[in-house]
Design a protein around this motif. Sequence first.
Motif, PDB file in Angstrom:
ATOM      1  N   ALA A 116       0.825  -1.205   0.000  1.00 26.43           N
ATOM      2  CA  ALA A 116       0.000   0.000   0.000  1.00 26.43           C
ATOM      3  C   ALA A 116       0.859   1.256   0.000  1.00 26.43           C
ATOM      4  O   ALA A 116       0.567   2.228  -0.709  1.00 26.43           O
ATOM      5  N   ALA A 117       1.940   1.254   0.791  1.00 25.32           N
ATOM      6  CA  ALA A 117       2.832   2.410   0.857  1.00 25.32           C
ATOM      7  C   ALA A 117       3.448   2.710  -0.502  1.00 25.32           C
ATOM      8  O   ALA A 117       3.532   3.876  -0.921  1.00 25.32           O
ATOM      9  N   LEU A 118       3.861   1.675  -1.203  1.00 21.18           N
ATOM     10  CA  LEU A 118       4.464   1.867  -2.522  1.00 21.18           C
ATOM     11  C   LEU A 118       3.448   2.405  -3.530  1.00 21.18           C
ATOM     12  O   LEU A 118       3.741   3.312  -4.316  1.00 21.18           O
ATOM     13  N   LEU A 144      -3.507   5.590  -5.888  1.00 24.61           N
ATOM     14  CA  LEU A 144      -3.755   6.078  -4.533  1.00 24.61           C
ATOM     15  C   LEU A 144      -4.994   5.421  -3.940  1.00 24.61           C
ATOM     16  O   LEU A 144      -4.994   4.981  -2.783  1.00 24.61           O
ATOM     17  N   ILE A 145      -6.045   5.325  -4.735  1.00 25.51           N
ATOM     18  CA  ILE A 145      -7.276   4.695  -4.255  1.00 25.51           C
ATOM     19  C   ILE A 145      -7.048   3.208  -3.979  1.00 25.51           C
ATOM     20  O   ILE A 145      -7.485   2.675  -2.944  1.00 25.51           O
ATOM     21  N   ILE A 191      -7.253   0.953  -0.381  1.00 25.57           N
ATOM     22  CA  ILE A 191      -7.952  -0.324  -0.177  1.00 25.57           C
ATOM     23  C   ILE A 191      -7.014  -1.334   0.473  1.00 25.57           C
ATOM     24  O   ILE A 191      -7.361  -1.994   1.466  1.00 25.57           O
ATOM     25  N   VAL A 192      -5.802  -1.473  -0.078  1.00 27.73           N
ATOM     26  CA  VAL A 192      -4.839  -2.451   0.433  1.00 27.73           C
ATOM     27  C   VAL A 192      -4.453  -2.107   1.876  1.00 27.73           C
ATOM     28  O   VAL A 192      -4.323  -2.984   2.732  1.00 27.73           O
ATOM     29  N   PHE A 210       2.688   9.023   2.688  1.00 29.44           N
ATOM     30  CA  PHE A 210       2.271   7.627   2.517  1.00 29.44           C
ATOM     31  C   PHE A 210       3.466   6.677   2.492  1.00 29.44           C
ATOM     32  O   PHE A 210       3.369   5.528   2.921  1.00 29.44           O
ATOM     33  N   GLY A 211       4.602   7.152   2.014  1.00 32.41           N
ATOM     34  CA  GLY A 211       5.803   6.316   2.027  1.00 32.41           C
ATOM     35  C   GLY A 211       6.289   6.025   3.427  1.00 32.41           C
ATOM     36  O   GLY A 211       6.928   4.985   3.680  1.00 32.41           O
TER      37      GLY A 211
END
Length: 508
Positions: A101-103, A117-118, A122-123, A185-186
């Motif tokens: 998800a971060a990647l 991004l969406i 979810i992940v 997010f990273g």
Amino acid sequence: NWSGSLIVASLTGAFGSSFLYGYNLSVVNAPAAYIKRFYNETWERRYGFSVDESTLTLLWSITVSIFAIGGLVGAIIVTPIVKFFGRKCTLVLNNVFAVAAALLMSLSLLAGSFEMLILGRIVMGVDAGISLSALPMYLSEISPKEIRGSLGQVTAIFICIGVFTGQVLGLPEIFGQESRWPYLFGAIIVPSLIQVVILPFLPESPRYLLLEKHNTSKAEKAFQTFLGKDDVSQEVEEVLAESRVQRNTKLVSILQLLRTRAVRWQVATVVVTMGCYQLCGLNAIWYYTNNIFSEAGINPETIPYVTLSTGAVETLAAVFSGLVIERLGRRPLLIGGFGLMVVFFAVLTVSLTLQKTVAWLPYLSIFCILAIIASFCIGPGGIPFVLTGEFFQQSQRPAAFMIAGTVNWLSNFAVGLLFPFIQSGLQTYCFLVFAAICFAGATYLFFVLPETKNKTFHEISQAFAKRNKVSLEMQEMNHYPGERKSSVEQESNFTSSVDNGETKKGIV
């Protein structure tokens, strides 16, 4: 009672699990304007025209709320995962979702794809859905009953720390800039890697090892590690006694749990507390704090720093709850927290309605928001997870957490998706909806919830026996409808002897 291994296990488990849940609740708040601009630019580059306002609002609502859809998926699949891999290994393997998800989210701007991004949200939701069931399960099974509530509050404390961290990193001086928001997010990778490095060196849940894997020697070593003492015969015997009461150690399904009369009110109470946990309005405040403060008349340049105070108050209140929960108990903190939220939601509604007529009322709105957050974190913020772990026997716990997780994430999704429209339709009266939910939850818990502090799992079941209208003997038999055995076979299933740390005759 707090051994070094117990502290490390709880902190590491929470840092890579509930911390990330809290972080992902607040991390989308600060860069919201930049992400919307990214959506618009991507849309214009693809289709040659700007996206209309209603479509942009819909895309943003989906981005915020779809995190809960992933959480629902995680809550549904967690039962077979914790059964097969165990509690600790589930937490470790769950980091695959967090890293993926971060990647996806951090590279979405570089790739020019808002779909990444969406999808990443979810992940990340799947990761949160698994961890918010596996972590409380793990903590409740490794802790002595005297500190089970305090250790269970670690989940809530780290949710609050995650929210606060997301707010700090979202400040303009750090990552709250148009070119830097992907780093927000990273940063998710850091807690995940720390958990992957440390948690494998700690033992699995001794209850899982003893009751589901039937490995007495490993269970004894796990108890010794977590309790910090050599003689754990009493703890092993308590778990085996619980196992005898259950007659069987086979995991029950959700359908079996719902059909079991002996836990009917426990299931209903978990559904109510988890539903109120999300529907009480806290996530609405987290998702849309900036908008609320803007409507209150706060200077836009000041809003990030005012928002920061909400995370600090939440963390302090959660820590306070963890310190007093074993003294005051679960019941007064939970009912009192919902009751205070009703009062402050009512005052907030009045202050928002009249804020243009009195100069100081916007500051009262800020105070009410801080008071609502503190009231939530004192009780409703963490105790529902503790109660879900305490209400059910070992074989029922995975199914119970799956039910709790499903209610939790469906309610989370409903709030994230519908609150903008509720706010648009009801204006300043929107928080009265949440006040009504808090009042209903407090009333239910006042009449139904027994106190569970310092009680064994069997004693808690006894507390519900009268309300479930079953005798204690019938309650024990009803744990597994349709799977009763003869008394001779039942006793033989749990006859074991240990010679030099090895099980000679295992639990069948």
